[in-house]
Scaffold this active site. Structure first.
Site, mmCIF file in Angstrom:
data_model
loop_
_atom_site.group_PDB
_atom_site.id
_atom_site.type_symbol
_atom_site.label_atom_id
_atom_site.label_comp_id
_atom_site.label_asym_id
_atom_site.label_seq_id
_atom_site.Cartn_x
_atom_site.Cartn_y
_atom_site.Cartn_z
ATOM 1 N N CYS A 258 -65.055 60.810 -43.706
ATOM 2 C CA CYS A 258 -66.201 59.955 -43.939
ATOM 3 C C CYS A 258 -66.256 58.693 -43.089
ATOM 4 O O CYS A 258 -67.133 58.383 -42.203
ATOM 5 C CB CYS A 258 -66.162 59.654 -45.295
ATOM 6 S SG CYS A 258 -66.277 61.061 -46.460
HETATM 7 N N1 LIG Z 1 -63.966 64.998 -47.940
HETATM 8 C C1 LIG Z 1 -64.565 63.748 -48.300
HETATM 9 O O1 LIG Z 1 -63.623 62.916 -49.146
HETATM 10 C C2 LIG Z 1 -65.980 63.750 -48.587
HETATM 11 C C3 LIG Z 1 -66.451 62.872 -49.518
HETATM 12 C C4 LIG Z 1 -67.682 62.639 -49.660
HETATM 13 C C5 LIG Z 1 -68.588 63.191 -48.955
HETATM 14 N N2 LIG Z 1 -68.247 64.235 -47.823
HETATM 15 C C6 LIG Z 1 -69.245 64.879 -46.956
HETATM 16 O O2 LIG Z 1 -69.350 66.319 -47.436
HETATM 17 C C7 LIG Z 1 -69.259 67.148 -46.707
HETATM 18 C C8 LIG Z 1 -68.255 68.376 -46.583
HETATM 19 O O3 LIG Z 1 -66.937 67.726 -46.460
HETATM 20 P P1 LIG Z 1 -65.589 68.390 -46.930
HETATM 21 O O4 LIG Z 1 -64.616 67.488 -46.771
HETATM 22 O O5 LIG Z 1 -65.778 68.989 -48.285
HETATM 23 O O6 LIG Z 1 -65.497 69.565 -45.545
HETATM 24 P P2 LIG Z 1 -64.617 70.575 -45.617
HETATM 25 O O7 LIG Z 1 -64.276 70.911 -44.246
HETATM 26 O O8 LIG Z 1 -63.291 70.182 -46.563
HETATM 27 O O9 LIG Z 1 -65.020 71.651 -46.623
HETATM 28 C C9 LIG Z 1 -66.427 72.360 -45.708
HETATM 29 C C10 LIG Z 1 -66.452 74.013 -46.023
HETATM 30 O O10 LIG Z 1 -67.601 74.501 -45.565
HETATM 31 C C11 LIG Z 1 -67.311 75.681 -45.002
HETATM 32 N N3 LIG Z 1 -68.589 76.023 -44.172
HETATM 33 C C12 LIG Z 1 -68.658 75.546 -43.059
HETATM 34 N N4 LIG Z 1 -69.825 75.908 -42.282
HETATM 35 C C13 LIG Z 1 -70.455 76.863 -43.211
HETATM 36 C C14 LIG Z 1 -71.548 77.459 -43.351
HETATM 37 N N5 LIG Z 1 -72.545 77.778 -42.409
HETATM 38 N N6 LIG Z 1 -71.903 78.309 -44.324
HETATM 39 C C15 LIG Z 1 -70.953 78.370 -45.532
HETATM 40 N N7 LIG Z 1 -69.903 77.586 -45.474
HETATM 41 C C16 LIG Z 1 -69.550 76.593 -44.546
HETATM 42 C C17 LIG Z 1 -66.123 75.564 -44.354
HETATM 43 O O11 LIG Z 1 -65.768 76.740 -44.140
HETATM 44 C C18 LIG Z 1 -65.282 74.716 -45.351
HETATM 45 O O12 LIG Z 1 -64.754 75.552 -46.426
HETATM 46 C C19 LIG Z 1 -69.376 66.478 -45.332
HETATM 47 O O13 LIG Z 1 -70.608 66.214 -44.901
HETATM 48 C C20 LIG Z 1 -68.662 65.202 -45.665
HETATM 49 O O14 LIG Z 1 -69.021 64.089 -44.919
HETATM 50 C C21 LIG Z 1 -66.733 64.446 -47.913
#
Ligand SMILES: NC(=O)c1ccc[n+]([C@@H]2O[C@H](COP(=O)([O-])OP(=O)(O)OC[C@H]3O[C@@H](n4cnc5c(N)ncnc54)[C@H](O)[C@@H]3O)[C@@H](O)[C@H]2O)c1
Length: 422
Positions: A258
């Site tokens: 983030c």
């Molecule tokens: N990690 C955090 O603390 C946090 C907090 C707030 C917001 N966010 C936002 O949330 C979003 C997700 O982050 P995250 O940390 O969960 O990511 P992550 O990498 O942990 O998880 C994402 C998941 O999406 C899957 N994926 C990728 N492409 C895909 C597709 N086309 N179809 C289906 N699944 C697919 C991946 O395999 C993975 O399991 C990002 O935009 C991030 O900026 C993250």
């Protein structure tokens, strides 16, 4: 009201959302392209290092139907998108996973589905990039909304269920539908903003605020190191002011998916619209330099012992970008390791949350093999390190990249201690 919910992307964000929806009695489906993750979740062999997420998995994990087959999406009347929004090597936003997910959803959704984007995106993404991927009339054939996720992984005081949310839609009805859904899973205020662009920008601004404030204290820390002013004490003093000051803390770098990324989404978007963010860019630069500054602290301390980084055994304690989690995305520890390698150190890596990437199985062994330690993550195990422990292991230098040890205790024991601004 009970919904049929499909969460697309079951990572750090998506899995807790799916579990919470299952807890609140919705029928929940989880779609992810990662076969191993889906297999582990389906077989209930997936484990989380976060105790609270693990508890949710134990209770509600089996209520969710997981699949890599996008046909599962058609079961849902609410689809929540939680796929990554990273930057490329050139620091430009990479919306490919999000575009791919939305195309898949469009090809498999039922009529009148509400699609909510939780991923972090730059202003204009929903209207300009995602909406064209959906066929039919918005507000009739499908509903499209944005509700940025604010979860702070590992934070016990503010959880997914208790953090207030902001929502926007491409029509008023889209926003209202999203609000109605979140009211069933969130026990905190949900605020509808008038434009979806304002919602997209809200999330980016929140994380940019963190980034620039951390850059400020990092810069002050470097200046104060020169003047022998203890930043920790200064912040302790400044934080007593009950208004108009919000303490941020210096450290060996900013990581995670983030804060280390989102400012680039705004920088790039503004650039495309003819505005150059000098301040935001500088903040990023300052924070990105911190791993190197940490190395400079180590070089100076080693010199006092007549050593150089080359050929010295150095323990890097912590790989995760923050305490008590296993996420090493954009972690400053990785840059610290890279700098150490380039300078010829022998590196012993230990992170209790990431054993598969550690080169040493225990803290004790990491200490015993090293002359100098660099704390890159303030995991509890590292905060409990004592001067006696280091003396016994013949470690004579501590570089505390998280200012998590008591400088005086270590200095009194004859150990060279260097923090960041301390
Ligand atoms: N990690 C955090 O603390 C946090 C907090 C707030 C917001 N966010 C936002 O949330 C979003 C997700 O982050 P995250 O940390 O969960 O990511 P992550 O990498 O942990 O998880 C994402 C998941 O999406 C899957 N994926 C990728 N492409 C895909 C597709 N086309 N179809 C289906 N699944 C697919 C991946 O395999 C993975 O399991 C990002 O935009 C991030 O900026 C993250």
């Amino acid at each position: 009201m009970q919904y049929n919910v499909c969460v697309v992307g079951l990572g750090y964000v998506g899995l807790p959302v799916a579990l919470r929806a299952a807890e609140k009695g919705h029928a929940v489906y989880g779609f992810d392209i990662n076969e191993e993750r889906v297999k582990n979740l389906s077989e209930q062999s997936f484990t989380s290092k976060d105790i609270d997420v693990q508890k949710q998995i134990d209770i509600y994990g089996k209520k969710i139907t997981y699949s890599t087959n996008p046909d599962i999406i058609k079961n849902a009347n609410v689809v929540i998108v939680c796929v990554p929004t990273p930057v490329n090597k050139d620091r430009k936003p990479n919306l490919n996973p999000l575009k791919a997910a939305c195309t898949t959803i469009n090809n498999h959704r039922g009529a009148g589905t509400l699609i909510i984007i939780e991923s972090t995106i730059f202003p204009g993404t929903v209207e300009e990039v995602l909406k064209p991927l959906f066929t039919g009339n918005p507000g009739q054939d499908y509903f499209l909304a944005h509700c940025p996720e604010r979860i702070d992984i590992g934070n016990k005081d503010f959880t997914l269920a208790t953090i207030p949310r902001v929502v926007g839609g491409i029509t008023e009805e889209c926003a209202e539908k999203a609000e109605a859904f979140y009211k069933t899973i969130i026990d905190a205020p949900i605020t509808i903003l008038q434009s979806i662009k304002a919602v997209e920008t809200t999330k980016i601004v929140e994380n940019t605020f963190r980034d620039v404030n951390i850059a400020l204290v990092n810069e002050l820390a470097r200046s104060f190191d020169n003047m022998n002013i203890d930043m920790k004490e200064v912040l302790k003093g400044a934080a007593t002011k009950p208004f108009a000051f919000l303490a941020h803390y210096p450290g060996c770098g900013v990581g995670g998916h983030c804060i280390a990324i989102d400012p680039y989404y705004l920088i790039e978007r503004s650039e495309a619209n003819g505005f150059h963010h000098r301040f935001l860019k500088m903040a990023r630069q300052i924070n990105e330099e911190m791993p190197l500054y940490t190395i400079m602290r180590a070089e100076e301390a080693l010199m006092k012992r007549g050593k150089t980084i080359n050929n010295t055994q150095i323990a890097v304690l912590g790989l995760a970008y923050k305490a008590e989690i296993d996420d090493m995305r954009e972690s400053p520890a990785l840059k610290i390791i890279q700098h150490l390698k380039e300078r010829g150190a022998t590196i012993n890596i230990y992170d209790p949350y990431i054993p598969q990437q550690s080169t040493t199985p225990t803290l004790q062994e990491a200490l015993q093999q090293s002359d100098c330690i660099i704390i890159a993550t303030d995991h509890k195990e590292f905060k409990a390190i004592t001067p006696q422990q280091l003396k016994q292991a013949h470690v004579s230098i501590v570089i505390d990249g998280r200012n998590c040890l008591n400088k005086k205790q270590f200095t009194n024991a004859g150990i060279i201690y260097r923090g960041i601004g301390s």
